[in-house]
Design a protein around this motif. Sequence first.
Motif, PDB file in Angstrom:
ATOM      1  N   ASN A 182       0.829  -1.209   0.000  1.00  0.00           N
ATOM      2  CA  ASN A 182       0.000   0.000   0.000  1.00  0.00           C
ATOM      3  C   ASN A 182       0.862   1.257   0.000  1.00  0.00           C
ATOM      4  O   ASN A 182       0.527   2.264  -0.636  1.00  0.00           O
ATOM      5  CB  ASN A 182      -0.938  -0.001   1.201  1.00  0.00           C
ATOM      6  N   ASP A 185       2.196   1.778  -3.457  1.00  0.00           N
ATOM      7  CA  ASP A 185       1.142   2.369  -4.293  1.00  0.00           C
ATOM      8  C   ASP A 185       1.057   3.870  -4.066  1.00  0.00           C
ATOM      9  O   ASP A 185       0.862   4.651  -5.014  1.00  0.00           O
ATOM     10  CB  ASP A 185      -0.216   1.735  -3.972  1.00  0.00           C
ATOM     11  N   HIS A 243      -6.045  -5.055  -2.766  1.00  0.00           N
ATOM     12  CA  HIS A 243      -6.048  -5.643  -4.116  1.00  0.00           C
ATOM     13  C   HIS A 243      -6.468  -7.109  -4.123  1.00  0.00           C
ATOM     14  O   HIS A 243      -6.573  -7.721  -5.186  1.00  0.00           O
ATOM     15  CB  HIS A 243      -4.659  -5.507  -4.741  1.00  0.00           C
TER      16      HIS A 243
END
Length: 313
Positions: free
Chosen positions: A71, A74, A248
């Motif tokens: 995360n 990202d 995800h």
Amino acid sequence: MQDLSTIQKIVDDIKSITIQGATNIAKAAFEILISESKAKSFESGSAFLDFIQQGMELLISARPTEPMLFNGMDYIKAEISKLAPSASADECQQKVAEAAQFYLNLINETAERAVLNGLGIINDGDNVLTHCHSSSAVKTLKLHKVKGLKFKVYNTETRPLFQGRKTAKDLIEAGIDTTMVVDGVAPFLMDEESGTDLMMDCVIIGCDAIKLDGGVINKVGSYSVGLSALFANVPVYIAGNLLKVDIHDKIHIEKRQDHEVWEDSPEGLQFLNLAFDKIPPKFIRGIITEFGIIKPRDIRAVVEREYPWMKIA
């Protein structure tokens, strides 16, 4: 081509469990990205971005079960996308360093809040079971000790790599009454059949990943503890953090090498050395997070409300 050896060293330490625990793995990854972004010189912004993206992919590949790491990567990629195509090396390096520092600060701040939110789940005289090593779980136990509660912790040795030994050392150093048990004994301690002096009052364990259904991925052996606790009505609390949510839905169970179980095993013997298993949401009383103790069924809604930048697939 820039040297990736410093980043590779962190990757190797993660793979060998020298760096262990989801939070520690994520922190080490973002610390090295900050360091590398500040320490090296590049001819252009594109040269730096090529380097840092290679480094990020190396870190992502280190463990397949670390959404706190994923995360954050990202987030950095989203910040990179805001750069102009003509951005200089200095501008790109500053953007990545600032993004990594923001996420690293977020890890530290949310971890502190989550530990405070766990206060009160242990009562005087409780027997508490913990499994493997989790910095969040250890800090939760330490906080109850600091507040003056008297309780006993039973921690598993956690085969085959014995991560429970680190937990035991941490707890002993904190002055907590600690007993190590072999992994196979842990589920038995949930039930009154183990004897009233040994029966657990609660389970506190960490997690590597939180699934959107409210289940969690944790060290193998967690499922059997959770299943036994469910039938014995012993509450299971997960010392977590919503930065660990697998938005995800791509986390899979890691299989590790045979030699970790038996170095000189007989020829022809096969092994199934799973590093993790999954605790279903129905086993879990609550997940201790930076936003309070959350019921597994509420995980998705809280993430969408509190972390809108975490785009759920």
